[in-house]
Design a protein around this motif. Sequence first.
Motif, short mmCIF file in Angstrom:
data_model
loop_
_atom_site.label_atom_id
_atom_site.label_comp_id
_atom_site.label_asym_id
_atom_site.label_seq_id
_atom_site.Cartn_x
_atom_site.Cartn_y
_atom_site.Cartn_z
N ALA A 65 0.83 -1.19 0.00
CA ALA A 65 0.00 0.00 0.00
C ALA A 65 0.88 1.25 0.00
N LYS A 66 0.45 2.25 -0.76
CA LYS A 66 1.15 3.54 -0.85
C LYS A 66 2.62 3.42 -1.25
N MET A 67 2.90 2.41 -2.07
CA MET A 67 4.28 2.22 -2.53
C MET A 67 4.62 3.33 -3.54
N ARG A 68 5.79 3.94 -3.34
CA ARG A 68 6.25 4.95 -4.31
C ARG A 68 7.13 4.25 -5.34
N VAL A 69 6.78 4.46 -6.61
CA VAL A 69 7.50 3.79 -7.68
C VAL A 69 8.28 4.81 -8.49
N GLY A 70 9.55 4.53 -8.72
CA GLY A 70 10.34 5.34 -9.65
C GLY A 70 10.50 4.54 -10.92
N TYR A 71 9.93 5.04 -12.01
CA TYR A 71 9.89 4.27 -13.25
C TYR A 71 10.81 4.92 -14.30
N VAL A 72 11.71 4.13 -14.83
CA VAL A 72 12.58 4.61 -15.91
C VAL A 72 12.17 3.89 -17.19
N PRO A 73 11.43 4.57 -18.07
CA PRO A 73 10.96 3.89 -19.28
C PRO A 73 12.10 3.56 -20.23
N GLN A 74 11.81 2.65 -21.14
CA GLN A 74 12.82 2.21 -22.10
C GLN A 74 13.28 3.37 -22.98
#
Lengths: 252, 265
Positions: A65-74
């Motif tokens: 719950a309430k996880m912060r995600v750092g996403y680096v797209p391709q």
Amino acid sequence: MDLIKFTDVSYKMTSGAPILNDINLTISKGKITTIIGPNGAGKTTLLKLMLGLVKPVSGKIQRLAKMRVGYVPQKMKLNPLLPVTVERFLQLASPMNNKILTKKIDRVLHEVGACHLKQRWMRELSGGETQRILLVRALMQDPDLLVLDEPTQGVDIMGQTDLYQLIARLRDQIGCGVVLVSHDLHLVMAASDNVICLNQHVCCSGTPSDVQNHPSYAQLFGTRAEAATFAIYTHHHTHRHDGSCTEGHEDA
Amino acid sequence: MLELLKQEFVQRALIAGVGLAIPLGVLGCFMLWRRMSFFSDAMGHAAILGVIGGLILHIHPQLAVGGIALLAALILSRHRHSSRLPLDTWLGAVSYGGLALGLCLMALNPSVRVSPEAILFGEILSVTWTDVVWVLAVAIFTPLLFWKIWRVVILITMDEDWAATNNIPVYSIQMIFLTTIALVTAVGLKITGALLLPALMVFPAATSSYFARSPEKMVIISSLIAMVAFVIGALTSFWFDLPTGPAIVVISLVFMVIGSIGKKF
């Protein structure tokens, strides 16, 4: 701590063609998990499921719950007509808007070794530079989980090693979980805690050495798997060899 | 010329044009950034169906146009989740389908008399004060709305997937954006016509992109350029007795060409 847990997850295209079948996996905090597999194995779809961008056809995905995600797209398809500097690009990524943010941008840029890019236009960055800035943007979120989709595309071999070392170091510093999708077997394997070998289902998974010794791994990657074995043992050197530049460009 | 400016219909035309320039300048930038120039084109063509449908069903034409434009926007925004056909194919379907359907409906209802030319090229000189009020309302509403949602709308424009992973309500913002386009199409149709409205979104924004040094400045410069183009275009058309909508488009195009040359020096 488990960040994401997949239980019997399947995904199909709208046409009904299966992409992923009965996936069971767990992503934990503080661990680097690497997903490898040939083209069409469903690696990107698996990431999208993890990120919640698509919903599974069946099965269950539990996320912290309430996880912060750092996403680096391709790839970043930023339109060159959008006039933003690196600094502005990073400011926009955060809802904060004050001196704390300015300091934070400087700090993270420094961590990633990209301070010199701060005033440049986003549209004028090279592939590798863009990738670094995308990593900075992801780190600005103070992520519990860092997700990178083929982060080394278009980055030269020395840059790749640097990038993986950087990711490992950041994991130690922040303590976040990391999920990587990659083609370059040996570099990635060396930096991972956990490897998932994917080909529409989980062929095998475990520590890098478990996976290498698994028969389905050799089946998937053939002779290149041997090269990976070799590279795991040669990973530890800290100086640079020009001769290694030809390795790692094979697409699995 | 001064005599001309004293005419009320000319004043109405100028106020409406300058007002419309504001939302067109704002939306034009987003059209450019999101590579959807042809989106407004499709909306404009579908709007023709709205005008004719509205006349047949006795619905206020602007309301009908807004409704049809919104419907077209909905069809186009849903396509990506449910269709194998690429977006440009759907744009063509909405665009030419709407136009063809509208013309057929017109033939079936001879009592409904509209000149297709007025819908395609606009009738800026027959703008009423009610129209002007509508235009000004949209001219105030659009910048305020975008100011309010600026950060998220820019983030979605840059990278939808990334925005979604950061808990930004992509779909809602998308709908707000598309509704605004539908609204501006409905209001702008009478002034510039369905065929030329998209040009007036894209040309000033493209001109502005040569000079702007931040997204905000690009939007503001784009609106200013559109305003100047409207005024010069309209006055030129009165002076030389040219059709007004096309004259404005030609002036905008001239600006764009000047911008591209000016940037080189």
